[in-house]
Motif scaffolding. Structure first.
Motif, PDB file in Angstrom:
ATOM      1  N   ALA A   1       0.958  -1.299   0.254  1.00  0.00           N
ATOM      2  CA  ALA A   1       0.634   0.122   0.495  1.00  0.00           C
ATOM      3  C   ALA A   1       0.779   1.107   0.032  1.00  0.00           C
ATOM      4  N   LEU A   2       0.426   2.316  -0.873  1.00  0.00           N
ATOM      5  CA  LEU A   2       1.033   3.489  -0.862  1.00  0.00           C
ATOM      6  C   LEU A   2       0.392   4.332  -0.291  1.00  0.00           C
ATOM      7  N   VAL A   3       0.244   5.278   0.953  1.00  0.00           N
ATOM      8  CA  VAL A   3      -0.495   6.592   1.176  1.00  0.00           C
ATOM      9  C   VAL A   3       0.217   7.263   1.714  1.00  0.00           C
ATOM     10  N   VAL A   4      -0.601   8.157   0.900  1.00  0.00           N
ATOM     11  CA  VAL A   4      -0.070   9.393   0.452  1.00  0.00           C
ATOM     12  C   VAL A   4      -0.746  10.463   1.596  1.00  0.00           C
TER      13      VAL A   4
ATOM     14  N   LEU B   1       1.836  -1.684  -6.759  1.00  0.00           N
ATOM     15  CA  LEU B   1       1.236  -1.686  -5.613  1.00  0.00           C
ATOM     16  C   LEU B   1      -0.397  -1.824  -5.953  1.00  0.00           C
ATOM     17  N   ASP B   2      -1.152  -2.152  -4.481  1.00  0.00           N
ATOM     18  CA  ASP B   2      -1.853  -2.956  -4.834  1.00  0.00           C
ATOM     19  C   ASP B   2      -3.351  -2.599  -3.979  1.00  0.00           C
ATOM     20  N   LEU B   3      -2.425  -0.817  -3.093  1.00  0.00           N
ATOM     21  CA  LEU B   3      -3.369  -0.827  -3.053  1.00  0.00           C
ATOM     22  C   LEU B   3      -2.898   1.343  -3.285  1.00  0.00           C
ATOM     23  N   LEU B   4      -3.772   2.256  -4.084  1.00  0.00           N
ATOM     24  CA  LEU B   4      -2.777   3.756  -4.091  1.00  0.00           C
ATOM     25  C   LEU B   4      -3.916   4.531  -2.563  1.00  0.00           C
ATOM     26  N   PHE B   5      -3.328   5.070  -2.130  1.00  0.00           N
ATOM     27  CA  PHE B   5      -4.358   6.437  -1.249  1.00  0.00           C
ATOM     28  C   PHE B   5      -4.284   7.523  -0.933  1.00  0.00           C
ATOM     29  N   VAL B   6      -5.160   8.095  -1.678  1.00  0.00           N
ATOM     30  CA  VAL B   6      -4.490   9.841  -0.628  1.00  0.00           C
ATOM     31  C   VAL B   6      -5.432  10.659   0.414  1.00  0.00           C
TER      32      VAL B   6
ATOM     33  N   ILE C   1      -7.672   2.388  -5.928  1.00  0.00           N
ATOM     34  CA  ILE C   1      -7.236   3.962  -5.937  1.00  0.00           C
ATOM     35  C   ILE C   1      -8.139   4.109  -5.215  1.00  0.00           C
ATOM     36  N   GLY C   2      -7.976   5.016  -4.021  1.00  0.00           N
ATOM     37  CA  GLY C   2      -9.009   5.476  -3.186  1.00  0.00           C
ATOM     38  C   GLY C   2      -7.900   7.223  -2.912  1.00  0.00           C
ATOM     39  N   VAL C   3      -8.927   8.062  -2.025  1.00  0.00           N
ATOM     40  CA  VAL C   3      -8.774   9.878  -1.936  1.00  0.00           C
ATOM     41  C   VAL C   3      -9.758   9.766  -0.765  1.00  0.00           C
ATOM     42  N   MET C   4      -8.855  10.475   0.131  1.00  0.00           N
ATOM     43  CA  MET C   4      -9.368  10.457   1.163  1.00  0.00           C
ATOM     44  C   MET C   4     -10.854  11.710   0.826  1.00  0.00           C
ATOM     45  N   SER C   5     -12.396  11.497   0.938  1.00  0.00           N
ATOM     46  CA  SER C   5     -13.246  12.590   1.413  1.00  0.00           C
ATOM     47  C   SER C   5     -13.619  13.186   2.137  1.00  0.00           C
TER      48      SER C   5
END
Length: 231
Positions: free
Chosen positions: A8-11, A80-85, A132-136
């Motif tokens: 996982a990549l957590v930005v 990456l299995d997860l990209l999350f911002v 691919i996710g972003v924090m809303s």
């Protein structure tokens, strides 16, 4: 023996929700890459020291496009299995007519434009069955806005939602799951001290919801309990 752990990549993982998400994926035996702004020591560095080498800390100022490109180059060859911002800012609760132009620009660039630049630039690193996710936020929901307040922050999250919708429409054949995550009302700098949830109460649900949507293509706006959030 081949390492089969997922990555996982957590930005935006230096503190609060981003840090909690990085820690939760470590608990689930993933490898984690977390980004921080600048070079000062953060909670993510402390977590990395106890991770047995499974957490890598990268520096990223995501409002600088060249830094996003440089991060992509540094991660070339990794899947990456997860990209999350997770990164976002707020600048107080002003009626929109009182918001200075430079403040409006700063919040919109940080909360809406920059996460999408991260997604567009790093998408090639994400596995075809990845997420691919972003924090809303619930505050980005126009339907749920019945009381007003937090005009600029709300607008930035609504803009982020719309931009992710544009991205999903342009990439309709992409098999990756696309997520807008509402973590609930959490006691952070953004949520304030009277919010309903602690970080520790929100994060497991956020991660579980993201994992439950893996392999489900298309865009989903959901909360930490897996419930659909209305646009």
């Amino acid at each position: 023996m081949t390492d089969t752990r997922e990555t996982a990549l957590v930005v935006g993982a230096s503190r609060t929700l981003g840090l909690g998400i990085a820690a939760e994926y470590l608990r689930r035996d993933w490898d984690v890459i977390g980004t921080v702004r600048g070079s000062r020591r953060t909670g993510l560095h402390d977590l990395a020291e106890t991770s047995g080498g499974r957490l890598t800390v990268e520096s990223l100022e995501m409002t600088e496009p060249e830094q996003i490109s440089a991060l992509r180059d540094r991660l070339a060859g990794r899947t990456l299995d997860l990209l999350f911002v997770s990164a976002a800012i707020t600048r107080g609760d002003l009626p929109i007519g009182e918001v200075p132009t430079d403040m409006f620009t700063e919040v919109m660039v940080t909360n809406a434009l920059s996460p999408m630049r991260v997604v567009e630039t790093l998408r090639s690193l994400v596995a075809p069955d990845g997420t691919i996710g972003v924090m809303s936020s619930d505050q980005g929901s126009i339907t749920h806005n019945t009381r007003g307040g937090q005009d600029l922050y709300r607008a930035s999250k609504s803009a982020l939602n719309q931009l992710m919708r544009c991205y999903a429409a342009r990439n309709a054949e992409d098999p990756r799951a696309l997520l807008l995550m509402d973590p609930g009302w959490v006691r952070t700098e953004l949520g304030g001290p009277y919010a309903e949830l602690s970080v520790e109460e929100s994060v497991p649900g956020v991660v579980e919801t993201m994992e439950n949507h893996r392999g489900k293509p298309g865009l989903h706006f959901v909360d930490h309990q897996g419930q659909v959030v209305p646009w």
